[in-house]
Design a protein around this motif. Structure first.
Motif: not given
Length: 264
Positions: A76, A146, A235, A238
């Motif tokens: 990712i 994202y 972030l 996530i």
């Protein structure tokens, strides 16, 4: 005396959970002042971090499932890095054989280190979540966060709207964690901000040692914008969604296996 002992134990588990991030920043710092023979710096960093991951797994500091999560986050992060470098958000000016579209492969480990910390601290402090909104709501929000890292170059940046959504979706979610025999709790959104702030501090260390450079750091190092804290805050969300889902699946698998064993 007891509060001091609790704080020491808490600090110990935090430090142990940061082993991989510390290895990353230690490698960045050392490689910036010591030239590695026969290797470009970026290539040497990748080899060292792969060795660290191997040793952590073989020593039992990291489980196989945690290694899988780190691999997912490496992918990712690497995809995001390739896109951001292409868009000119930052750059990796040094040469290297292990660069993909201008991005050294070790860069994905900087994102994976966040997942490593989350997995480690979750296990060490025997963490649980209450009031989890469910995979659908959390997954859709995580996907939107994202995606916004990519789309804000073309359409208005939606990070502040997404931050409001985070507060709304997770307003009932609390982290339960344990230090020795004591149980504590805190709002999950507060944890997002705390971890995001410390990652921002780490980012300043990384850019100081030339892990990468923002456009305004090409001539001389300067403090990373405070606005980046919001990026790391998002972030972290996530990473929590992915790790929490992994732990939830593992817990259900454990219950099912025990029930099957009992019926046998």
């Amino acid at each position: 005396m007891k509060p001091i002992m609790q704080l020491l134990h808490f600090g110990y588990h935090q430090a142990m959970s940061c082993l991989f991030p510390v290895a990353i920043f230690g490698t960045l710092a050392l490689s910036s002042v010591v030239e590695v023979p026969f290797f470009y710096r970026y290539d040497a960093i990748l080899l060292i971090l792969l060795a660290v991951q191997f040793l952590m797994y073989r020593s039992g500091l990291e489980t196989r499932d945690e290694l899988k999560v780190i691999g997912v986050f490496h992918g990712i992060g690497l995809l995001l890095e390739i896109y951001k470098v292409k868009m000119g958000s930052w750059s990796y000016p040094e040469p290297g054989y292990t660069k993909l579209l201008g991005v050294p492969l070790y860069s994905g480990f900087m994102y994976a280190s966040v997942a490593s910390f989350m997995c480690q601290i979750w296990r060490r402090l025997r963490m649980e979540l209450t009031g989890w909104p469910g995979l659908a709501a959390a997954g859709l929000l995580g996907g939107a966060i994202y995606l916004n890292f990519f789309t804000h170059h073309f359409i208005p940046d939606l990070r502040w709207g997404l931050t409001v959504l985070v507060l709304f979706v997770f307003w009932r979610t609390w982290i339960i964690f344990r230090v020795r025999s004591e149980t504590y709790r805190m709002p999950l959104t507060a944890a997002f901000f705390i971890v995001g702030f410390f990652i921002w501090l780490a980012e300043n260390i990384a850019t100081f040692f030339n892990a990468w450079q923002y456009p305004d750091q090409h001539h001389a190092w300067k403090l990373v914008s405070f606005g980046k804290i919001s990026s790391w805050f998002l972030l972290v969300i996530i990473s929590v969604i992915i790790v929490a889902q992994l732990k939830h699946v593992k817990a259900r698998r454990y219950i099912i296996d025990n029930e099957n064993h009992y019926h046998l």
